[in-house]
Scaffold this motif. Structure first.
Motif, PDB file in Angstrom:
ATOM      1  N   MET A  27       0.829  -1.177   0.000  1.00 34.06           N
ATOM      2  CA  MET A  27       0.000   0.000   0.000  1.00 34.06           C
ATOM      3  C   MET A  27       0.881   1.250   0.000  1.00 34.06           C
ATOM      4  N   PHE A  28       1.663   1.446   1.054  1.00 34.33           N
ATOM      5  CA  PHE A  28       2.597   2.566   1.096  1.00 34.33           C
ATOM      6  C   PHE A  28       3.985   2.007   0.826  1.00 34.33           C
ATOM      7  N   GLY A  29       4.469   2.213  -0.372  1.00 35.23           N
ATOM      8  CA  GLY A  29       5.769   1.679  -0.744  1.00 35.23           C
ATOM      9  C   GLY A  29       6.881   2.623  -0.337  1.00 35.23           C
ATOM     10  N   ILE A  30       7.353   2.485   0.894  1.00 32.70           N
ATOM     11  CA  ILE A  30       8.458   3.317   1.358  1.00 32.70           C
ATOM     12  C   ILE A  30       9.733   2.517   1.188  1.00 32.70           C
ATOM     13  N   GLY A  31      10.549   2.967   0.264  1.00 36.96           N
ATOM     14  CA  GLY A  31      11.795   2.282  -0.005  1.00 36.96           C
ATOM     15  C   GLY A  31      12.987   3.114   0.415  1.00 36.96           C
ATOM     16  N   VAL A  32      14.155   2.708  -0.050  1.00 33.99           N
ATOM     17  CA  VAL A  32      15.394   3.391   0.297  1.00 33.99           C
ATOM     18  C   VAL A  32      15.417   4.825  -0.234  1.00 33.99           C
ATOM     19  N   PRO A  33      15.017   5.077  -1.474  1.00 36.08           N
ATOM     20  CA  PRO A  33      15.051   6.472  -1.948  1.00 36.08           C
ATOM     21  C   PRO A  33      14.160   7.410  -1.132  1.00 36.08           C
ATOM     22  N   GLU A  34      12.984   6.936  -0.759  1.00 34.35           N
ATOM     23  CA  GLU A  34      12.081   7.763   0.046  1.00 34.35           C
ATOM     24  C   GLU A  34      12.660   8.042   1.426  1.00 34.35           C
ATOM     25  N   LEU A  35      13.286   7.030   2.043  1.00 35.47           N
ATOM     26  CA  LEU A  35      13.900   7.218   3.355  1.00 35.47           C
ATOM     27  C   LEU A  35      15.072   8.200   3.294  1.00 35.47           C
ATOM     28  N   LEU A  36      15.842   8.151   2.213  1.00 40.20           N
ATOM     29  CA  LEU A  36      16.952   9.090   2.058  1.00 40.20           C
ATOM     30  C   LEU A  36      16.441  10.516   1.901  1.00 40.20           C
ATOM     31  N   ILE A  37      15.389  10.705   1.136  1.00 38.37           N
ATOM     32  CA  ILE A  37      14.790  12.033   0.983  1.00 38.37           C
ATOM     33  C   ILE A  37      14.278  12.531   2.325  1.00 38.37           C
ATOM     34  N   LEU A  38      13.624  11.683   3.071  1.00 39.04           N
ATOM     35  CA  LEU A  38      13.127  12.052   4.391  1.00 39.04           C
ATOM     36  C   LEU A  38      14.275  12.426   5.325  1.00 39.04           C
TER      37      LEU A  38
END
Length: 68
Positions: free
Chosen positions: A1-12
């Motif tokens: 549902m919410f695809g939080i991957g490595v790129p999203e975590l790095l942006i955060l």
């Protein structure tokens, strides 16, 4: 549902570093950790016993015994 991957975590992480700065980040994370620990401790403790029920007039039973 919410695809939080490595790129999203790095942006955060970059956004958090920009907002708080690298110097304040350990303090903020420490405060957050203490808050979570305090919450967990409060959840594990049993509830405090309830006060004695009050009478219809709004006086507790011990108050009415003193007056009588």
């Amino acid at each position: 549902m919410f695809g939080i991957g490595v790129p999203e975590l790095l942006i955060l992480l970059v956004i958090v570093l920009v907002i708080f700065g690298a110097g304040k980040l350990p303090k903020v994370m420490g405060d957050l950790g203490r808050g979570v620990n305090s919450f967990k401790k409060a959840m594990d403790e049993p509830d405090a016993p309830a006060d004695k029920p009050k009478t219809i007039e709004g006086e507790s039973s011990s108050d009415s015994e003193k007056k009588a």
